[in-house]
Scaffold this motif. Structure first.
Motif, PDB file in Angstrom:
ATOM      1  N   ALA A 162       4.895  23.464  87.604  1.00  0.00           N
ATOM      2  CA  ALA A 162       5.289  23.147  86.364  1.00  0.00           C
ATOM      3  C   ALA A 162       4.270  23.607  85.204  1.00  0.00           C
ATOM      4  CB  ALA A 162       5.407  21.678  86.150  1.00  0.00           C
ATOM      5  N   THR A 163       4.687  23.796  83.969  1.00  0.00           N
ATOM      6  CA  THR A 163       3.830  24.041  82.934  1.00  0.00           C
ATOM      7  C   THR A 163       3.213  22.746  82.498  1.00  0.00           C
ATOM      8  OG1 THR A 163       5.603  23.589  81.192  1.00  0.00           O
ATOM      9  CG2 THR A 163       5.222  25.983  82.070  1.00  0.00           C
ATOM     10  N   LEU A 164       2.306  22.960  81.762  1.00  0.00           N
ATOM     11  CA  LEU A 164       1.494  21.425  81.300  1.00  0.00           C
ATOM     12  C   LEU A 164       2.431  20.537  80.299  1.00  0.00           C
ATOM     13  CD1 LEU A 164      -0.851  19.602  81.238  1.00  0.00           C
ATOM     14  CD2 LEU A 164      -1.567  20.823  79.043  1.00  0.00           C
ATOM     15  N   PRO A 165       3.360  21.080  79.377  1.00  0.00           N
ATOM     16  CA  PRO A 165       4.110  20.259  78.737  1.00  0.00           C
ATOM     17  C   PRO A 165       5.372  19.749  79.484  1.00  0.00           C
ATOM     18  CG  PRO A 165       3.925  22.164  77.391  1.00  0.00           C
ATOM     19  CD  PRO A 165       3.084  22.376  78.844  1.00  0.00           C
ATOM     20  N   ALA A 166       5.804  20.553  80.384  1.00  0.00           N
ATOM     21  CA  ALA A 166       6.834  20.082  81.455  1.00  0.00           C
ATOM     22  C   ALA A 166       6.438  19.202  82.460  1.00  0.00           C
ATOM     23  CB  ALA A 166       7.504  21.199  82.176  1.00  0.00           C
ATOM     24  N   ALA A 167       5.091  19.163  82.833  1.00  0.00           N
ATOM     25  CA  ALA A 167       4.560  18.037  83.682  1.00  0.00           C
ATOM     26  C   ALA A 167       4.250  16.721  83.008  1.00  0.00           C
ATOM     27  CB  ALA A 167       3.214  18.504  84.250  1.00  0.00           C
ATOM     28  N   ILE A 168       3.784  16.925  81.612  1.00  0.00           N
ATOM     29  CA  ILE A 168       3.721  15.638  80.967  1.00  0.00           C
ATOM     30  C   ILE A 168       5.124  15.111  80.706  1.00  0.00           C
ATOM     31  CG2 ILE A 168       3.231  14.776  78.549  1.00  0.00           C
ATOM     32  CD1 ILE A 168       1.216  16.837  78.593  1.00  0.00           C
ATOM     33  N   GLU A 169       6.273  15.647  80.130  1.00  0.00           N
ATOM     34  CA  GLU A 169       7.399  14.981  80.247  1.00  0.00           C
ATOM     35  C   GLU A 169       8.105  14.521  81.641  1.00  0.00           C
ATOM     36  OE1 GLU A 169      10.800  16.332  78.018  1.00  0.00           O
ATOM     37  OE2 GLU A 169       9.820  17.280  76.451  1.00  0.00           O
ATOM     38  N   ALA A 170       7.750  14.992  82.764  1.00  0.00           N
ATOM     39  CA  ALA A 170       8.308  14.710  83.997  1.00  0.00           C
ATOM     40  C   ALA A 170       7.398  13.366  84.406  1.00  0.00           C
ATOM     41  CB  ALA A 170       7.970  15.692  85.085  1.00  0.00           C
ATOM     42  N   MET A 171       6.056  13.245  84.085  1.00  0.00           N
ATOM     43  CA  MET A 171       5.207  12.067  84.313  1.00  0.00           C
ATOM     44  C   MET A 171       5.877  11.109  83.487  1.00  0.00           C
ATOM     45  SD  MET A 171       3.152  10.282  82.441  1.00  0.00           S
ATOM     46  CE  MET A 171       2.299  11.231  81.231  1.00  0.00           C
ATOM     47  N   GLN A 172       6.253  11.217  82.141  1.00  0.00           N
ATOM     48  CA  GLN A 172       6.653  10.136  81.266  1.00  0.00           C
ATOM     49  C   GLN A 172       8.091   9.650  81.639  1.00  0.00           C
ATOM     50  OE1 GLN A 172       4.546   9.243  79.019  1.00  0.00           O
ATOM     51  NE2 GLN A 172       5.993   7.560  78.873  1.00  0.00           N
ATOM     52  N   ARG A 173       8.965  10.529  82.301  1.00  0.00           N
ATOM     53  CA  ARG A 173      10.236  10.107  82.547  1.00  0.00           C
ATOM     54  C   ARG A 173      10.093   9.184  83.825  1.00  0.00           C
ATOM     55  NH1 ARG A 173      13.920  12.345  79.412  1.00  0.00           N
ATOM     56  NH2 ARG A 173      13.331  14.339  78.630  1.00  0.00           N
TER      57      ARG A 173
END
Length: 508
Positions: free
Chosen positions: A482-493
């Motif tokens: 995952a890209t960093l922005p996508a990884a942060i969003e996935a973590m947050q969900r």
């Protein structure tokens, strides 16, 4: 546009030199009365008491940051904060005893449940978290940067349009040259408003101190506890995902408590860390030092008050200008004077410690656990005449900021009950929890209740804290492609799915 004259007039009035001079005169006059009351014992009470403030933010059904309609606040149960997406719930103070601590847990839980119900009716949900990272549909940059100029006054679109907030925003903007800058690992941002401060949410335990003479002992002990307690509770390692490029080096570099950096950088307008409005305070020699510091602090956005606030205690109603200035005297530990005392003596006023450095926690049980740890620890240390205040102030400050940056890996600083300096986490936390237990026993809690209350936080001693969990989830996703922005969003969900439930963080 009907509100425009009110907002513009509020800013113009707050910058008027005559208004500022009269405001400062009233503050000095009211401060003289408070000092006399402290010295005469009028602010002494017969009980310790505890309370809590808890901040959160709202999201829509896609997990994106969302504004809260006014009608949610009209239902009661929660209050407004700086951003239109922010809310705050307050637990009124109770006596610091077994029944009072249990009541705190019930009140905090009931307030959060009420906020859940009120927001659910709007298709929204509150998130118990220290920083929002899934941006609104328009994106973070557009959201935080949306402003309009009204007759020379900057009005941020997504800030609550309360005259006090708008006046503060314009004062701080003027002092910072018209831009608030954020420069942290992986991100450099600039906005014509302090609204970036609304990224961050916190919990603030309060402890009413019965004796003005002993108040400095509690305050100075509190300063020495901030580093170890923050290291157990850090929960804000990332800004909103769309602030970042795809740079995985951000993950180890980003501080565990970006919330502290965001608040300081949003308010301090480039001032050195030890000189800004938001900072780690110095030790107190006397309770009257609390008053002296408010008077000496720079005046921001003054308001002359003719009528007392409806929610003011009888004592604070006589000190409106002082109370207003105290409200913008931002320190990570703060003395608060004048609240309604709790206990059998209900006349007069109180002295309390407002313990401000802690991030919002994932669940109500974690929140209560952290509240109980703080108040029990302060009482236990002072009741035992523990030598923790022999730790030099500079070491306590440096420990706090190391916990901001490194969370559970911080270089802790402590003085043991035997008077020895140590940075061994095992020794530090052995004492932290031992003296918290002592303070809770002194308050009348039995060992079973103490274990239930402290358990969720004590189980984090191995470094399993929310910020480390977030960093690990993001690292795993990046390692999986995952890209960093996508990884942060996935973590947050994933976080949002778990937060607010019955499962304490240590069981995630």
């Amino acid at each position: 546009m009907g509100e425009t004259p009110t907002l513009v007039a509020a800013v113009e009035r707050s910058t008027d030199s005559d208004v500022r001079a009269e405001f400062d005169r009233r503050v000095r006059e009211q401060a003289d009365r408070i000092r006399d009351d402290i010295r005469s014992g009028r602010l002494d009470t017969d009980e310790f008491a505890v309370g809590m403030e808890l901040e959160a933010y709202a999201v829509d059904d896609a997990g994106r940051l969302a504004p809260i309609p006014e009608r949610v606040f009209e239902r009661g149960g929660c209050a407004k904060e700086l951003g239109v997406h922010n809310l705050e719930v307050n637990s009124a103070a109770t006596v610091f005893d077994a029944a009072g601590v249990a009541e705190q847990a019930d009140r905090i839980g009931a307030s959060v449940d009420a906020a859940v119900d009120a927001l659910d009716d709007e298709g929204l949900a509150p998130v118990l978290d220290a920083m929002w990272t899934i941006p609104p549909a328009a994106g973070t940059d557009a959201y935080l940067g949306a402003v309009e100029e009204r007759d020379g006054v900057t009005v941020a679109a997504n800030m609550r349009h309360h005259p006090r907030y708008v006046a503060l925003d314009n004062e701080i903007l003027a002092r910072s040259g018209g831009e608030i800058s954020l420069d942290v690992p992986g991100v450099r941002l600039g906005y014509p408003t302090i609204l970036a401060e609304s990224l961050a949410t916190s919990i603030q335990p309060h402890l009413q101190i019965p004796s003005a003479e002993r108040f400095p002992a509690y305050f100075n002990a509190a300063l020495r506890t901030t580093g170890p307690v923050l290291a157990l509770s850090s929960n804000s390692p990332f800004l909103p995902a769309d602030c970042y490029d795809d740079d995985p080096d951000v993950i180890p570099a980003t501080p565990h408590e970006l919330r502290i950096h965001v608040f300081e950088k949003s308010i301090n307008a480039g001032a050195p860390r030890d000189e800004g409005k938001v900072r780690f305070p110095s030790d107190l020699a006397a309770a009257t030092d609390v008053v002296d510091r408010v008077v000496a602090d720079e005046t921001y956005a003054p308001v002359l008050v003719d009528d007392a606030a409806d929610d003011a205690s009888p004592y604070r109603a006589t000190l409106p200008e002082y109370d207003h200035k105290r409200g913008v005297h931002w320190r990570w530990v703060r003395g608060v004077i004048g609240g309604q005392p709790v206990g059998t003596e209900t006349d007069g006023a109180s002295l309390r410690i407002e313990y401000r450095p802690l991030p919002t926690q994932p669940t109500v049980r974690d929140t209560v656990s952290l509240q109980v740890l703080v108040v029990g620890l302060l009482r236990g240390l002072v009741d035992a005449d523990h030598p923790v205040t022999d730790l030099p102030w500079t070491a306590a400050r440096d420990c706090f900021y190391d916990a901001v940056d490194r969370g559970p890996d911080a270089d802790l600083a402590w003085v043991t009950a035997d008077g020895d300096r140590t940075n061994d986490p095992e020794l530090v936390y052995d004492e932290v929890f031992a003296f918290a237990r002592r303070g809770l026993r002194d308050a009348g809690l039995d060992d079973d209740a103490i274990d239930v209350h402290l358990g969720p936080i004590e189980r984090r001693r191995d470094g399993t804290v929310p910020s480390a969990w977030k960093k690990a989830r993001v690292r795993e996703a990046v390692d999986d492609g995952a890209t960093l922005p996508a990884a942060i969003e996935a973590m947050q969900r994933d976080y949002i799915e778990r937060a607010g439930g019955e499962t304490v963080f240590a069981d995630w």
